[in-house]
Scaffold this active site. Structure first.
Site, short mmCIF file in Angstrom:
data_model
loop_
_atom_site.label_atom_id
_atom_site.label_comp_id
_atom_site.label_asym_id
_atom_site.label_seq_id
_atom_site.Cartn_x
_atom_site.Cartn_y
_atom_site.Cartn_z
N ASN A 1 16.54 3.35 49.37
CA ASN A 1 17.04 2.50 49.14
C ASN A 1 15.93 0.78 49.51
O ASN A 1 15.89 0.53 50.26
CB ASN A 1 18.73 1.33 49.70
N GLU A 2 15.50 0.18 48.48
CA GLU A 2 14.77 -1.17 48.64
C GLU A 2 13.52 -0.56 49.93
O GLU A 2 13.28 -0.88 51.03
CB GLU A 2 15.22 -2.34 49.45
N GLU B 1 19.16 -4.22 40.67
CA GLU B 1 19.82 -5.57 41.38
C GLU B 1 19.15 -6.66 41.26
O GLU B 1 18.34 -7.41 40.90
CB GLU B 1 19.69 -4.96 43.35
N PHE C 1 29.77 -12.46 52.06
CA PHE C 1 29.88 -13.47 51.51
C PHE C 1 28.57 -13.85 50.02
O PHE C 1 28.17 -14.85 49.50
CB PHE C 1 28.99 -14.63 52.28
#
Length: 681
Positions: free
Chosen positions: A164-165, A322, A372
């Site tokens: 991932n990334e 994403e 968040f």
């Protein structure tokens, strides 16, 4: 069930696979391990309601799947994969290797990365591993093999998601293991230490090496560092992480026929990975992109990154792996998106070549560093504006399914190179106020202001088929790349080259004889000395145009001077030139023009090449992009970034509102319209 590692039973599969999907994919990251099992069925039901049909799972699953070394527990992942299959949702299955489990870094602290100042970076975040670590490579590939063997033929599997990334946090490691790997890389590149010394110019500051064993990574020093060493370390570091991608991909392909990808980060703040070199090693290019509100114009950067991702993909459709429904969690102030902005951002990516729109993440977390970060299902749940917009987006993407597989049409190319980014933003340069990507974005914004679509491509990409090629601040240029631009112009093309281009070769060695080096003869300009100015200073040209940051003491040698510096350290010298070459023309701008003046210059260059423009539409806040299929069908995307309705003459069928258009199409403020054009008879 819980199992222990078994010997490989690899089967021979195809070396490459093609990713196919029914229409435009709508997806997200799903992290069911963060939630009680009772939530899982509600999740897949809501996915079906929203039209979500491609879900990334097991992206950060290592500690769940392998809780202890060599012991694998697939019970939860089995249930997740079966649930997806049962509900017709396709899986973008992660290998789970993005972040190390605590047992690995506890037993093998040598896998931890080391910063340039020699300090270790500890677990507790993510990507706490050195890209050169043989222990990490061994343990991660063991995990990949177990996952690939178990799910390689699963009915839910649509796509493999490697790590991932890669390199988001650990691209550059300076530990002793990395140093040894760097030396091996240098031996392979140069063959003998004499060639290395020549490439790095080590006669300067008594840096001449007697053996490769004396070479270190460019760790923190008391002074500035050797730029050739730094540049090669950037190349090495990109290659090391590419090596992890290739190693995981090889394991996957040995056990499964499903296509393989990983999520690139073609974005403003990630610069360490050369994705042009990476793209041939995935079956479909995928990218993560988030609006960066620290920038003056985030929507222009969004369009640029989408166009660059398409360039990395060689013009083929790609996946947006994403982006966000609203605020992210990692900027100083995390701004929410306004009504309609999520759909507008999403369709901007589709307009520029994305055949899939995915988000991080499905359900907003209640704990952890990203609690968040916005999600498809927010903390407020489905009784929210956010969820209503998700439903609207899903329905809209369904109506755009026919666009999938088509390609973006562009007459203009901008050349972009990660190596120039590394070099221009390095140490001991004429002005640290000149940042590579800022200059590229300035040129791109000027073209966008003229209402034209741009391909952003590698300096080595084929140029045939374009009418204009723009070369902004391409400092590091190979001979063959410069020659390709010259041939393009001589064959009838138009080139616009901006300052600080063509200066150095691939070793970062300055080309002698006067700047702009590799482009000097093509442009008919010889620069004796660059003369940067302080960031707050304003330069004036004799045409009334304004500029900043940079000027050059130069002479025109065969070029027509269109503007001269009226003041500053290069007063009286050429600032903008044009030279006819063969059947084409080559323009040069020797300063950083203010945005309106650079846009005006771009308009003149495009007119010189006969490229159709629509600056009035762009000034109204509307971007127009055309995608076309091999069978002749065309779709025009109209993205209205303003708050004012815009009416355009049009005829065809509008897909977003599912209505026929006969004469006029109104694009409301903040909205997107996609017109399927009637074929010309």
């Amino acid at each position: 069930m819980t199992t222990t590692a078994a010997p490989s039973t690899a089967r021979t599969g195809p070396a490459r696979a093609t990713f196919t999907h029914p229409g435009v994919a709508f997806g997200c990251d799903w992290n069911p391990e963060q939630w009680d099992r009772s939530v899982w069925r509600e999740d897949v039901r809501l996915m079906r309601d929203a039209g979500v049909d491609l879900v990334a799972v097991n992206v950060f699953g290592w500690s769940q799947v392998e809780p202890r070394p060599g012991e694998y527990d697939f019970r939860d992942l089995d249930e997740v994969m079966d649930l997806l299959a049962e509900h017709g949702v396709r899986a973008n299955l992660g290998t789970g290797t993005a972040s190390t489990p605590p047992w690995l870094t506890t037993r093998h602290p040598e896998v931890l990365p080391v910063a340039e100042d020699g300090t270790t970076r500890w677990p507790g975040g993510r990507q706490a591993w050195c890209p050169s670590s043989p222990v990490f490579r061994e343990r991660s590939l063991a995990l990949v093999e177990q996952v690939a063997r178990r799910y390689g033929d699963h009915p839910a599997l649509a796509l493999w998601h490697v790590s991932n990334e890669l390199g988001c946090h650990n691209a550059l490691c300076y530990c002793d293991t990395s140093a040894a790997a760097f030396r091996r890389w240098l031996r392979d590149r140069y063959g003998d230490v004499g060639a290395l010394n020549a490439a790095w110019g080590t006669t300067f500051w008594s840096q001449r090496y007697g053996t490769f064993d004396e070479v270190l990574p460019p760790r923190a020093t008391l002074s500035t560092r050797n730029p050739g060493q730094v540049l090669d370390f950037q190349r090495f570091s990109s290659d090391e992480l590419l090596g992890q991608l290739r190693a995981e991909t090889a394991v996957l392909r040995a056990h499964s026929a499903a296509p393989v990808t990983t999520n690139f980060m073609v974005t403003d703040h990630i610069r360490d990975l050369d994705y042009f070199a990476w793209a041939p090693h995935v079956d479909v290019v995928a990218n993560d992109h988030y609006l960066d509100h620290r920038l003056a114009d985030p929507t222009t950067e969004l369009a640029f990154s989408a166009d660059l991702t398409r360039g990395v993909a060689g013009g083929a459709p790609w996946l947006l792996m994403e982006h966000s429904t609203g605020a992210v969690n990692w900027q100083p102030v995390n701004l929410v998106k306004g009504p309609g902005e999520m759909l507008r951002n999403s369709l901007t990516h589709v307009a520029r070549g994305a055949d899939g729109v995915c988000f991080f993440q499905w359900r907003a977390s209640t704990q952890g560093s990203e609690k968040f970060h916005s999600a498809l299902v927010p903390h407020a749940g489905t009784a929210s504006r956010q969820w209503r917009e998700v439903l609207e987006l899903g329905a809209t993407l369904d109506r755009l399914d026919e666009v999938a597989g088509s390609r973006v049409q562009a007459d203009v190319a901008v050349l972009f190179g990660w190596e120039s980014w590394w070099a221009v933003d390095g140490e001991n340069v004429p002005s640290t106020a000149v940042r590579y990507r800022e200059q590229v974005l300035a040129a791109y914004a000027a073209l966008r202001a003229q209402g034209v679509t741009v391909d952003v491509v590698s300096p080595s990409a084929p140029l045939d088929g374009y009418r204009v090629v723009v070369v902004p601040a391409l400092y590091l240029v190979r001979d063959e790349e410069a020659a390709a631009v010259a041939r393009f112009v001589e064959a009838g093309g138009t080139a616009l080259v901006t300052f600080w281009s063509g200066i150095a070769d691939e070793r970062d060695a300055v080309r002698l004889g006067g700047y702009p080096g590799a482009f000097r003869d093509l442009l008919g300009v010889r620069v004796e000395e660059v003369a940067p100015v302080l960031p707050g200073d304003v330069l004036t040209l004799d045409t009334g145009q304004r500029a900043r940051l940079w000027s050059e003491r130069s002479e025109a040698v065969g070029a027509d001077v269109l503007a001269r510096f009226a003041d500053g350290p290069a007063a009286g010298d050429p600032a903008i030139t044009r030279r006819a070459a063969g059947l084409g023309s080559a323009w040069y701008v020797a300063t950083a023009l203010e945005a309106p003046d650079l846009a005006d210059l771009a308009g003149r260059v495009l007119a010189d090449a006969g490229v159709a423009t629509d600056p009035a539409l762009a000034a109204a806040g509307v971007e127009r992009v055309v995608r076309a299929a091999a069978d002749g069908r065309r779709w025009t995307f109209l993205v209205n970034h303003s708050t004012t309705d815009v009416a355009l003459p049009a005829r065809g069928y509008e897909l977003v509102t599912d209505t026929a258009v006969a004469g006029e199409l109104v694009v409301p403020g903040g909205a997107v319209r996609v017109l399927r054009e009637e074929p010309v008879r």
